[in-house]
Design an enzyme around this catalytic site. Structure first.
Site, PDB file in Angstrom:
ATOM      1  N   TRP A 194       0.835  -1.213   0.000  1.00 13.81           N
ATOM      2  CA  TRP A 194       0.000   0.000   0.000  1.00 13.81           C
ATOM      3  C   TRP A 194       0.867   1.258   0.000  1.00 13.81           C
ATOM      4  O   TRP A 194       0.541   2.253  -0.646  1.00 13.81           O
ATOM      5  CB  TRP A 194      -0.975  -0.005   1.188  1.00 13.81           C
ATOM      6  CG  TRP A 194      -1.928  -1.155   1.093  1.00 13.81           C
ATOM      7  CD1 TRP A 194      -1.969  -2.252   1.900  1.00 13.81           C
ATOM      8  CD2 TRP A 194      -2.960  -1.358   0.113  1.00 13.81           C
ATOM      9  NE1 TRP A 194      -2.955  -3.114   1.475  1.00 13.81           N
ATOM     10  CE2 TRP A 194      -3.585  -2.589   0.396  1.00 13.81           C
ATOM     11  CE3 TRP A 194      -3.420  -0.617  -0.975  1.00 13.81           C
ATOM     12  CZ2 TRP A 194      -4.638  -3.094  -0.373  1.00 13.81           C
ATOM     13  CZ3 TRP A 194      -4.468  -1.113  -1.741  1.00 13.81           C
ATOM     14  CH2 TRP A 194      -5.066  -2.336  -1.438  1.00 13.81           C
ATOM     15  N   ASP A 236      -0.948   6.799   6.747  1.00 13.17           N
ATOM     16  CA  ASP A 236      -2.029   5.880   6.367  1.00 13.17           C
ATOM     17  C   ASP A 236      -2.187   4.902   7.527  1.00 13.17           C
ATOM     18  O   ASP A 236      -1.349   4.030   7.740  1.00 13.17           O
ATOM     19  CB  ASP A 236      -1.635   5.141   5.072  1.00 13.17           C
ATOM     20  CG  ASP A 236      -2.653   4.078   4.676  1.00 13.17           C
ATOM     21  OD1 ASP A 236      -3.645   3.896   5.405  1.00 13.17           O
ATOM     22  OD2 ASP A 236      -2.454   3.429   3.622  1.00 13.17           O
ATOM     23  N   LYS A 266     -11.804  -1.869   8.512  1.00 11.37           N
ATOM     24  CA  LYS A 266     -11.048  -2.780   9.389  1.00 11.37           C
ATOM     25  C   LYS A 266     -11.466  -2.561  10.843  1.00 11.37           C
ATOM     26  O   LYS A 266     -12.217  -3.349  11.391  1.00 11.37           O
ATOM     27  CB  LYS A 266      -9.552  -2.611   9.176  1.00 11.37           C
ATOM     28  CG  LYS A 266      -9.181  -3.008   7.735  1.00 11.37           C
ATOM     29  CD  LYS A 266      -7.870  -2.469   7.311  1.00 11.37           C
ATOM     30  CE  LYS A 266      -7.705  -2.391   5.825  1.00 11.37           C
ATOM     31  NZ  LYS A 266      -7.866  -3.634   5.093  1.00 11.37           N
TER      32      LYS A 266
HETATM   33  N1  PMP Z   1      -3.783   1.281   2.911  1.00 15.65           N
HETATM   34  C1  PMP Z   1      -3.767   0.180   3.686  1.00 15.65           C
HETATM   35  C2  PMP Z   1      -2.742   0.086   4.798  1.00 15.65           C
HETATM   36  C3  PMP Z   1      -4.688  -0.842   3.466  1.00 15.65           C
HETATM   37  O1  PMP Z   1      -4.665  -1.930   4.223  1.00 15.65           O
HETATM   38  C4  PMP Z   1      -5.645  -0.705   2.427  1.00 15.65           C
HETATM   39  C5  PMP Z   1      -6.693  -1.749   2.155  1.00 15.65           C
HETATM   40  N2  PMP Z   1      -6.520  -2.974   2.626  1.00 15.65           N
HETATM   41  C6  PMP Z   1      -5.604   0.438   1.634  1.00 15.65           C
HETATM   42  C7  PMP Z   1      -4.668   1.420   1.910  1.00 15.65           C
HETATM   43  C8  PMP Z   1      -6.574   0.630   0.499  1.00 15.65           C
HETATM   44  O2  PMP Z   1      -7.826   0.885   1.037  1.00 15.65           O
HETATM   45  P1  PMP Z   1      -9.128   1.015   0.123  1.00 15.65           P
HETATM   46  O3  PMP Z   1      -9.356  -0.309  -0.505  1.00 15.65           O
HETATM   47  O4  PMP Z   1     -10.204   1.384   1.101  1.00 15.65           O
HETATM   48  O5  PMP Z   1      -8.863   2.082  -0.869  1.00 15.65           O
END
Ligand code: PMP
Length: 356
Positions: free
Chosen positions: A99, A166, A190
């Protein structure tokens, strides 16, 4: 039927939260209407926004320098919204996983990205503390918990550069000095609520520092002016997050949840370390208390099938590792009962006894 839900997200939520949010869909506050049938501009809904904002600030001990926003587009939209609003020329990023890597990819569309550390050549199994943030960065971006590999930052840099984080997979799971961050974002699915909503916590004085034309939906200032209802928000997810925040306060707040989360994680890591069939590949000081990844020590398709079969029979769900990584991952968020961790450990012990 008792199900042990180790899904990484969307994931387990407190049972009482689910009951109340389900009830609100049928009959919201005894109004005879569903939550899904009322205007997002009604007094009833504005009260929900107000209460949820207060709860976030109270639980995270944040003052009115911060604005709390409930947006859409997931954390993924934040990967570009952050540089759109905050990057004038260059920003520093930590590349600590899938991510974080995606956040960097998006930021590069807006300016120069300086990667201060990348764990890529070590398969993201550790996070260095030895990096230096140059003083001419517009902001510093990090990912507090790397959901896929299962690493977690335990300390954050002391710097006068605005820190953007994040926190999608560990927000509200531990007590931190949240005022050290200038901007925190987290998708809700989450530890907070249902999918489709992102909480953004932003220190107002970092905005509008330079002249830039920003499309309205991408502009934090416009969302602040519009109290998160610039457009129709995800009313259900916001309401459910309010219920989860109330649940967190009833549990005793973040210190108590942190203790519980540390305890659950320690039990599981201890078992993985002891068990002859499984291993965890993360450097010990970076092990995540939210996502515990583990693998069979030796690749053995038959054993893998056996373990999957046992999990299925015992109603253990969501244990598959991420599609990019394979293996197993137990996501043990706030709402996952200790009993589920203990149950998984029993199953791992029995499995070891039978097959090693
Ligand atoms: N950042 C992290 C640390 C994540 O775990 C996730 C999703 N698992 C995301 C970003 C992306 O999130 P989204 O699918 O809600 O855009």
């Amino acid at each position: 039927m008792k199900v042990h839900n180790f899904n990484a997200g969307p994931s387990v939520l407190p049972k009482e939260v689910l009951k109340k949010s389900a009830q609100s869909v049928i009959n919201f506050n005894d109004s005879g209407l569903s939550l899904l049938e009322i205007s997002h501009r009604s007094i009833d809904f504005l009260e929900i926004i107000e209460k949820t904002t207060l709860l976030v600030k109270r639980i995270m001990n944040l003052n009115d320098d911060y604005a709390i926003l409930f947006l859409q587009g997931g954390a993924t939209l934040q990967f570009s919204m952050v540089p759109y609003n905050l990057m004038n020329q260059k920003a520093a990023y930590l590349d600590t996983g899938f991510w974080a890597h995606n956040a960097i990819k998006e930021a590069k569309k807006f300016g120069e990205v300086i990667v201060l550390f990348s764990g890529k050549n070590k398969n993201y199994t550790y996070i260095s503390k030895n990096y230096h943030i140059p003083c001419d960065m517009d902001y510093f971006h990090c990912t507090s918990n790397n959901t896929i590999i299962g690493t977690q930052m335990k300390i954050f840099p002391q710097t006068s550069t605005p820190v953007v984080c994040d926190m999608s997979s560990d927000i509200l799971s531990r007590k931190l000095d949240f005022s050290q961050f200038s901007l925190i974002y987290a998708s809700a699915q989450k530890n907070i609520s249902s999918a489709g909503m992102t909480i953004v916590i932003v220190k107002k004085d970092i905005l509008g520092k330079f002249k830039k034309t920003i499309p309205s939906y991408m502009d934090y200032k416009i969302h602040i002016q519009n109290n998160s209802i610039l457009n129709t928000p995800n009313v259900f997810s916001i309401y459910t997050s309010m219920l989860t925040l109330e649940w967190i306060e009833n549990q005793g707040g973040l210190s108590i949840l942190e203790e519980q989360n540390q305890y659950k994680a320690k039990l599981l890591y201890d078992e993985i370390d002891k068990n002859h069939l499984f291993e965890n590949k993360i450097h010990k000081e970076n092990r995540s208390n939210m996502n515990v990844s583990f693998f069979l020590k030796e690749k053995n398709l038959e054993l893998e099938k056996e373990f999957n079969k046992i999990c299925k029979k015992e109603n253990i769900v969501g244990l598959d590792g991420h599609r990019y990584l394979g293996g197993y991952r137990a996501s043990i968020y706030n709402a996952l009962p200790l009993e589920s961790v203990q149950f998984l450990i029993e199953i791992m012990k029995k499995f070891e006894k039978k097959f090693s």
